[in-house]
Motif scaffolding. Structure first.
Motif, PDB file in Angstrom:
ATOM      1  N   ASP A  49     -41.719   4.019  15.694  1.00 12.10           N
ATOM      2  CA  ASP A  49     -40.247   3.856  15.821  1.00 12.10           C
ATOM      3  C   ASP A  49     -39.741   5.037  14.824  1.00 12.10           C
ATOM      4  O   ASP A  49     -37.926   4.789  13.792  1.00 12.10           O
ATOM      5  CB  ASP A  49     -39.542   2.713  14.902  1.00 12.10           C
ATOM      6  CG  ASP A  49     -40.628   2.146  13.338  1.00 12.10           C
ATOM      7  OD1 ASP A  49     -41.067   2.772  13.093  1.00 12.10           O
ATOM      8  OD2 ASP A  49     -40.622   1.237  13.291  1.00 12.10           O
ATOM      9  N   GLY A  50     -40.781   6.075  14.062  1.00 11.44           N
ATOM     10  CA  GLY A  50     -39.698   7.395  13.462  1.00 11.44           C
ATOM     11  C   GLY A  50     -40.457   6.844  11.210  1.00 11.44           C
ATOM     12  O   GLY A  50     -39.608   7.668  10.833  1.00 11.44           O
ATOM     13  N   ILE A  51     -40.857   5.522  11.099  1.00  7.61           N
ATOM     14  CA  ILE A  51     -40.499   4.805  10.041  1.00  7.61           C
ATOM     15  C   ILE A  51     -41.442   5.875   9.115  1.00  7.61           C
ATOM     16  O   ILE A  51     -42.776   5.671   9.604  1.00  7.61           O
ATOM     17  CB  ILE A  51     -40.285   3.704   9.524  1.00  7.61           C
ATOM     18  CG1 ILE A  51     -39.335   2.636  10.121  1.00  7.61           C
ATOM     19  CG2 ILE A  51     -40.706   3.285   7.872  1.00  7.61           C
ATOM     20  CD1 ILE A  51     -38.727   1.488  10.350  1.00  7.61           C
ATOM     21  N   TYR A  52     -41.510   6.171   8.301  1.00  5.14           N
ATOM     22  CA  TYR A  52     -42.552   6.883   7.126  1.00  5.14           C
ATOM     23  C   TYR A  52     -42.129   5.470   6.109  1.00  5.14           C
ATOM     24  O   TYR A  52     -42.034   5.045   5.596  1.00  5.14           O
ATOM     25  CB  TYR A  52     -42.382   8.384   6.671  1.00  5.14           C
ATOM     26  CG  TYR A  52     -43.320   8.791   5.863  1.00  5.14           C
ATOM     27  CD1 TYR A  52     -44.940   9.325   6.848  1.00  5.14           C
ATOM     28  CD2 TYR A  52     -43.107   9.300   4.278  1.00  5.14           C
ATOM     29  CE1 TYR A  52     -45.553   9.991   5.687  1.00  5.14           C
ATOM     30  CE2 TYR A  52     -44.402   9.197   3.283  1.00  5.14           C
ATOM     31  CZ  TYR A  52     -45.388  10.163   4.308  1.00  5.14           C
ATOM     32  OH  TYR A  52     -46.143  10.851   3.583  1.00  5.14           O
ATOM     33  N   VAL A  53     -43.791   5.418   5.608  1.00  2.00           N
ATOM     34  CA  VAL A  53     -43.931   4.271   4.358  1.00  2.00           C
ATOM     35  C   VAL A  53     -44.105   4.862   3.682  1.00  2.00           C
ATOM     36  O   VAL A  53     -45.808   5.469   3.418  1.00  2.00           O
ATOM     37  CB  VAL A  53     -44.885   2.693   4.777  1.00  2.00           C
ATOM     38  CG1 VAL A  53     -45.364   2.272   3.979  1.00  2.00           C
ATOM     39  CG2 VAL A  53     -44.917   2.557   6.728  1.00  2.00           C
ATOM     40  N   HIS A  54     -43.572   4.639   2.491  1.00  2.00           N
ATOM     41  CA  HIS A  54     -44.073   5.258   1.091  1.00  2.00           C
ATOM     42  C   HIS A  54     -45.203   3.667   0.606  1.00  2.00           C
ATOM     43  O   HIS A  54     -43.864   3.323  -0.492  1.00  2.00           O
ATOM     44  CB  HIS A  54     -42.568   5.328   0.394  1.00  2.00           C
ATOM     45  CG  HIS A  54     -42.191   6.807   0.970  1.00  2.00           C
ATOM     46  ND1 HIS A  54     -42.155   7.791   0.370  1.00  2.00           N
ATOM     47  CD2 HIS A  54     -41.488   6.856   1.684  1.00  2.00           C
ATOM     48  CE1 HIS A  54     -41.622   9.374   1.107  1.00  2.00           C
ATOM     49  NE2 HIS A  54     -41.210   8.289   1.688  1.00  2.00           N
ATOM     50  N   ALA A  55     -46.116   3.615   0.436  1.00  2.00           N
ATOM     51  CA  ALA A  55     -46.630   2.656  -0.452  1.00  2.00           C
ATOM     52  C   ALA A  55     -46.921   2.720  -1.491  1.00  2.00           C
ATOM     53  O   ALA A  55     -46.547   2.104  -2.397  1.00  2.00           O
ATOM     54  CB  ALA A  55     -47.885   2.292   0.323  1.00  2.00           C
ATOM     55  N   TYR A  56     -46.444   3.912  -2.394  1.00  2.69           N
ATOM     56  CA  TYR A  56     -47.028   4.831  -3.661  1.00  2.69           C
ATOM     57  C   TYR A  56     -45.431   4.068  -4.327  1.00  2.69           C
ATOM     58  O   TYR A  56     -46.112   4.397  -5.598  1.00  2.69           O
ATOM     59  CB  TYR A  56     -46.909   6.009  -3.649  1.00  2.69           C
ATOM     60  CG  TYR A  56     -46.277   7.026  -3.331  1.00  2.69           C
ATOM     61  CD1 TYR A  56     -45.563   7.389  -4.396  1.00  2.69           C
ATOM     62  CD2 TYR A  56     -46.141   7.190  -2.245  1.00  2.69           C
ATOM     63  CE1 TYR A  56     -45.117   8.019  -4.192  1.00  2.69           C
ATOM     64  CE2 TYR A  56     -45.301   8.193  -2.090  1.00  2.69           C
ATOM     65  CZ  TYR A  56     -44.479   8.164  -3.216  1.00  2.69           C
ATOM     66  OH  TYR A  56     -43.911   9.158  -3.341  1.00  2.69           O
ATOM     67  N   VAL A  57     -44.823   4.654  -3.800  1.00  2.00           N
ATOM     68  CA  VAL A  57     -43.347   4.228  -4.965  1.00  2.00           C
ATOM     69  C   VAL A  57     -43.039   2.314  -5.219  1.00  2.00           C
ATOM     70  O   VAL A  57     -43.372   1.645  -4.486  1.00  2.00           O
ATOM     71  CB  VAL A  57     -42.211   4.042  -3.317  1.00  2.00           C
ATOM     72  CG1 VAL A  57     -40.519   4.019  -4.534  1.00  2.00           C
ATOM     73  CG2 VAL A  57     -41.774   6.020  -2.878  1.00  2.00           C
ATOM     74  N   SER A  58     -43.510   2.741  -6.705  1.00  2.72           N
ATOM     75  CA  SER A  58     -42.881   1.220  -7.529  1.00  2.72           C
ATOM     76  C   SER A  58     -41.418   1.453  -7.755  1.00  2.72           C
ATOM     77  O   SER A  58     -40.585   2.027  -8.019  1.00  2.72           O
ATOM     78  CB  SER A  58     -44.056   0.999  -8.357  1.00  2.72           C
ATOM     79  OG  SER A  58     -43.993   2.548  -8.993  1.00  2.72           O
TER      80      SER A  58
END
Length: 733
Positions: A724-733
């Motif tokens: 779906d074009g989503i980029y996951v920023h898992a590191y962002v706190s």
């Protein structure tokens, strides 16, 4: 504002006001009467509704200063008075009333000369004969008696508190016969000064000229009947009108149980209301000299227009100085006593009276109660301007309304207590409102002084709301601003310089936030958090927040050279914006509280602020920000999810205001959006070609290189079919 306290104070004040109306404690009753009389006098002196008419049957023949200068000092000879009466008769005067008493005979000058010559033994037969022959020509009492016998004349008389009888007492008008009648509260006289028998027998009647002031020395009412030896005698004015109307006087009484009370006097078809003492309230037509005045010397010298006295009641008296006939009255401090008599006569003939029946006290109590209850529950809801207006308006309305009622009906209502009650009630509410406002301002300053600008507090004071004393959910906009790489910067700076840097940064940032109607939530290290839409509702909270963010970035650019001179490295600030439903209120523990916002929308704003570092842009906003605003230019950055969120959101860079957009920048953004659309459609080669073109034209823009790296990865390892074009920023706190 807590309404209970002004309600309670108002009820206490109302009870006090009613108690003052009914109290029988003499000192208090005396003070209240004095104050009521002062207000009554003030009403009359306003002259708003002074009773007037075109013509009056009562006129005044004035033995004034002009007459004394022309005709000689007082007393005048009765021959001159006879001449005056004769002229009045020729002019067609109907009744003459003399505000003068003649208790002594006038000396015959010829007889006096003869007695003196005889005493000195200087007379002879010729002289004695001559003086006796001319003596009849100097019988001035006879001349005067003859003149008043040809016209209806009323002579003055005076009753005394001492047992003195001087002169002739005319027959009484009425006699008190029954035991109940003798209990009536007429003013009781012990003595009398009348006129000599010759004059009184020639006159048609006599009336007393006594005028008694109230306890404060001011004349407001006059007796029209006085009791002497259980017989009633009329005042000069009443007797003059009786002769004028050719009628009889009778009493109007009412029985209350075994008590008889005087209600008034009946004369012809006129009812004259009085108090229990037989006193009539003077219905003043105006100030002194309102009635037609004619100088006595002008009449003696035939200088008055013909016909002006025909059919009139002529009161003969004096306004000259030095005679003690100028009285202090409710309408004027100096008022001729003879004009009071004319006023009473005119009032009876015009059937125009002031009166205060027994039931008025009950009516005043009911009016005070109804007005009190009404405004006790109205005033606490009015603002200071409205209350100040009422304080000014209340006495005007009371006096205006009471004047109108008095002149239309003659009814005298005491307004001092209800009027004062209303004014004091308004003042209490004004003072309490002021104290409450001061207290409320202090509370608001304590709670919001460090969060919002001063003008916000002023607005909050004039509007309703709890302003976060209790938590509530609102749609708002929140902003996070953070100095990038602050930790690295602070490592090599002394603590004092770190403090100075933060102060120099936060101060202008706070000013900008306040300028755009924002509220400071908190400062945490190098980060400032602010929100829009509370405590005051702001329907343009998103617009104001974006404007503040842009101004903050502009201010940072201006601060850079100043900071560089102090040895501080190049500063960059990242700002994150998000709008949505947030909980706002005064939150915390009993030890420490703060006015703040919480919720997912707040957390998301914090997350996207951190993304400014990743995309190397100054301001990152969510789709909820971009969707509401057309005044600003946005560049779409990405579709992302951040830590703690399962759903994705589109994020945007806030570029500038629409009117500030340069054509080159517009073309660059349009090309970027076309490349991004190809990217989300998984047309990798086409998207790569456009992003390559953008990167070559703008190598300093990190965003383009980011997408070129992603596309290269997807070309080697394509995403799943449901991407779906989503980029996951898992590191962002």
């Amino acid at each position: 504002m807590n309404k209970r306290i002004p309600f309670i104070l108002g009820l206490i004040l109302l009870v006090t006001a009613i108690w003052l109306q009914v109290t029988s404690i003499k000192p208090i009753e005396h003070i209240i009467d004095r104050l009521e009389n002062l207000v009554y006098d003030m009403q009359l002196r306003t002259d708003l509704f002074v009773y007037k008419k075109i013509d009056t049957p009562a006129v005044i023949i004035d033995i004034d200063d002009k007459s004394l200068k022309k005709e000689g000092r007082w007393p005048w000879s009765r021959a001159k008075l006879a001449t005056l009466i004769g002229y009045l008769q020729k002019e067609g005067v109907a009744v003459v009333a003399l505000d003068i008493i003649f208790p002594e005979k006038e000396t015959n000058i010829a007889t006096t000369v003869l007695q003196q010559l005889s005493k000195e033994k200087l007379t002879n037969t010729t002289t004695e004969f001559a003086l006796k022959k001319i003596a009849p020509y100097f019988e001035n009492d006879k001349k005067f008696a003859n003149s008043i016998a040809y016209i209806d004349t009323v002579l003055g008389m005076s009753f005394l508190p001492q047992t003195i009888i001087h002169g002739t007492l005319v027959p009484a008008t009425l006699e008190l016969t029954s035991a109940k009648e003798k209990q009536l509260g007429f003013i009781n006289a012990s003595g009398v000064i009348g006129n000599i028998a010759l004059l009184q027998s020639a006159a048609k009647g006599a009336g007393f000229i006594n005028i008694f002031p109230d306890e404060d020395g001011v004349i407001r009412r006059v007796p029209i009947l006085i009791r002497y030896q259980d017989q009633l005698y009329p005042s000069l004015a009443l007797e003059a009108v009786r002769l004028y109307l050719l009628s009889n006087i009778s009493l109007v009484t009412e029985e209350y149980g075994d008590q008889m009370r005087l209600e008034g006097v009946k004369l012809a078809d006129r009812f004259i209301p009085t108090d229990e003492k037989g006193r009539m309230i003077i219905p003043f037509r105006g100030k002194s000299f309102t009635f037609p005045y004619y100088s006595a010397t002008d009449i003696l010298n035939k200088k008055i227009p013909p016909g002006v006295l025909t059919g009139k009641i002529a009161f003969i008296g004096t306004s000259a100085t030095g005679f003690g006939e100028l009285k202090p009255t409710a309408v004027e401090n100096v008022f001729p006593g003879v004009e009071i008599q004319a006023t009473i006569a005119d009032s009876i003939l015009a059937n125009h009276f002031y009166y205060r029946p027994a039931w008025t006290l009950g009516a005043e109590i009911v009016a005070t109660f109804l007005l009190g209850i009404t405004f006790i529950f109205v005033f606490p809801y009015l603002g200071p301007r409205a209350l100040a207006f009422f304080i000014i308006l209340i006495p005007i309305l009371f006096i205006f309304a009471n004047n109108w009622l008095r002149e239309k009906t003659g009814l005298i209502i005491y307004i001092f207590i209800p009027m004062t009650f209303m004014i004091v009630l308004a003042i209490i509410n004004l003072i309490y409102g002021h104290l409450f406002e001061v207290r409320k301002r202090q509370q608001l300053k304590e709670m919001f002084g460090q969060y919002v600008p001063e003008k916000h507090i002023d607005t909050m004071l004039t509007s309703k709301g709890n302003y976060g004393l209790y938590g509530e959910d609102r749609e708002m906009t929140v902003l996070f601003a953070d100095i990038r790489n602050f930790t690295t910067l602070a490592e090599y700076l002394p603590a004092a310089q770190v403090k100075e840097l933060l102060s120099d940064f936060f101060t202008p940032m706070t000013e900008i936030i306040f300028k755009h109607r924002g509220t400071i939530d908190k400062y945490v290290g190098d980060m400032v958090m602010a929100f829009w839409g509370a405590p005051l509702i702001d329907n343009q909270h998103t617009q104001h927040a974006i404007s503040a963010a842009l101004d903050m970035q502009n201010k940072v650019e201006k601060l850079k050279p100043i900071f560089a001179k102090k040895g501080w490295t190049d500063m960059k600030v990242g700002i994150g914006l998000n709008s949505g439903i947030m909980s706002v209120g005064d939150m915390g523990s009993k030890f420490r509280r703060s006015y703040t916002v919480i919720g997912d929308a707040v957390n998301l704003a914090s997350r996207v602020e951190n993304l400014t570092k990743y995309y190397n842009v100054n301001i990152v906003a969510t789709h909820s920000i971009e969707a509401q605003q057309k005044m600003f230019v946005f560049r779409k950055l990405d579709r992302v999810t951040v830590k703690g969120k399962k759903t994705g959101t589109e994020i945007y860079e806030v570029v500038c205001k629409t009117e500030e957009l340069a054509p080159e920048k517009r073309d660059e953004i349009a090309l970027h959006h076309s490349a991004l659309e190809l990217y989300f459609n998984q047309e990798w080669e086409k998207s790569q070609a456009v992003f390559t073109e953008l990167h070559q034209a703008h190598p300093h823009v990190k965003l383009y290189s980011l997408y070129l790296h992603r596309i290269a990865d997807f070309l080697q390892t394509p995403p799943s079919s449901n991407w779906d074009g989503i980029y996951v920023h898992a590191y962002v706190s």
